[in-house]
Design a protein around this motif. Sequence first.
Motif, short mmCIF file in Angstrom:
data_model
loop_
_atom_site.label_atom_id
_atom_site.label_comp_id
_atom_site.label_asym_id
_atom_site.label_seq_id
_atom_site.Cartn_x
_atom_site.Cartn_y
_atom_site.Cartn_z
N LEU A 45 0.82 -1.21 0.00
CA LEU A 45 0.00 0.00 0.00
C LEU A 45 0.86 1.26 0.00
O LEU A 45 0.62 2.19 -0.77
CB LEU A 45 -0.92 -0.01 1.22
CG LEU A 45 -1.87 1.17 1.38
CD1 LEU A 45 -2.84 1.25 0.21
CD2 LEU A 45 -2.65 1.07 2.69
N SER A 56 0.01 10.66 2.37
CA SER A 56 -0.52 9.75 3.38
C SER A 56 -0.12 10.22 4.77
O SER A 56 0.73 11.09 4.92
CB SER A 56 -0.01 8.32 3.14
OG SER A 56 1.40 8.27 3.25
N ILE A 357 -7.86 6.52 2.79
CA ILE A 357 -7.53 5.47 3.75
C ILE A 357 -7.62 6.00 5.18
O ILE A 357 -8.18 5.35 6.07
CB ILE A 357 -6.13 4.89 3.46
CG1 ILE A 357 -6.12 4.22 2.08
CG2 ILE A 357 -5.72 3.90 4.54
CD1 ILE A 357 -4.76 3.72 1.67
N GLU A 358 -7.07 7.17 5.39
CA GLU A 358 -7.08 7.74 6.73
C GLU A 358 -8.52 8.05 7.18
O GLU A 358 -8.89 7.76 8.33
CB GLU A 358 -6.24 9.02 6.77
CG GLU A 358 -4.74 8.78 6.65
CD GLU A 358 -4.29 8.56 5.21
OE1 GLU A 358 -3.10 8.30 4.99
OE2 GLU A 358 -5.15 8.66 4.30
N SER A 361 -10.37 4.82 7.90
CA SER A 361 -9.86 4.19 9.13
C SER A 361 -10.37 4.92 10.37
O SER A 361 -10.65 4.29 11.39
CB SER A 361 -8.33 4.17 9.12
OG SER A 361 -7.80 5.49 9.15
#
Length: 390
Positions: A45, A56, A357-358, A361
């Motif tokens: 990833l 990210s 993604i953050e 999550s």
Amino acid sequence: MSPHIQGGARPGARVFAALTRPTTLAQLLFLVAVAVLIIVVSLILQSNLDRLSVKSGYGFLLEKAPFELGESLIDYSAGDTYLRAFAVGVLNTLKVAVLGVFLSTILGLFIALGQLSPSTVVARVCRLYIETARNVPLLMQLIFWYAFLTTSLPRVKQALSPVEGVYLSNRGLFIPALDFGGAGGAIALSFLIGLVMAVSLLLWKSRDKAARNIAWPFWGLLLGPALAVFLLSGATVSLDVPQLKGFNFRGGITLTPEFLALLLGLTIYTAAFNAEVIRGGILGVAKGQTEAATALGLKRGQAMRLVVIPQALRIIIPPISNNYLNLTKESSLAVAIGYPELVRVANVTLAETSQSIECISIIMLVFLTISLSTSLFLNWFNARAELVSR
């Protein structure tokens, strides 16, 4: 003889024997495989993110958020950090979840008792409510209530006022509020601290059966910190009544159409499931218990409140816990009607930062924390409600 040998095998030998058991080895291999899989996926990833030049990490939470949120329990405006925006979303989710759990439980209890009523009309009406509410998708109910509140209610200048100081319009419900002269935040925080201490006292009391009556310490811990902050701050209490100024009401507490639609939808939908659970729990109590209560001179309502429902709790709590968890998670459907709960805040943040993604999550972590905390509390309450065998 050595004391280590006299007591049996050496501690090291016992540990080695335990680790070399087939079941233990299989569990260790499974944990190693999971850890390796997580590491490999993380590396792949990160490699793909670097190749695509995608930013990210969670550092964006400290950056300024350029958007406004229509409703918040804490002060928020465009220019505050994304972290504060997420805090607003979490608090909004908790607000509707707590109120929804409470209201759906009360409504579900009345519907369950209505089904058990000797009146055929009442029982049929309650049954019709359950079948209708359960079989219409929740998303459709939310959209219906939002459309009803925003199109069927009068405009602000023609707002309904059933009680002096209370106004209802297509902009929401406006009710009076207590004003503590700027010390409201500190008083609310101290009340939450007192609530945690009071609950801790209850948990200690549940383990120590020999403890004396804790009624006075409980109320002291619950209300003492808030009362102390109120007295020390020199705050004054006044009633902040909504008043029409310009194109909307100012002052008091404002419940927006988005919040009211979400609360109505979640309450009505979940109450139908709660009613079935409560009805099943009541029917699970032996009929002889009601007969015995009647023989002692208790009326029907007293027998239900003092004898039947306390015994039915041990049947009701486990399945109704799932309904509470579902209500909390289904609050994410509010994204369809614009209520700024956690998922909507995450979606807006994702559109601004592209850090999917953050954001996802964070949603998963918050809902997991809420669900596990709710489960722990209900499991503790269920243990308290269980019958003790003698």
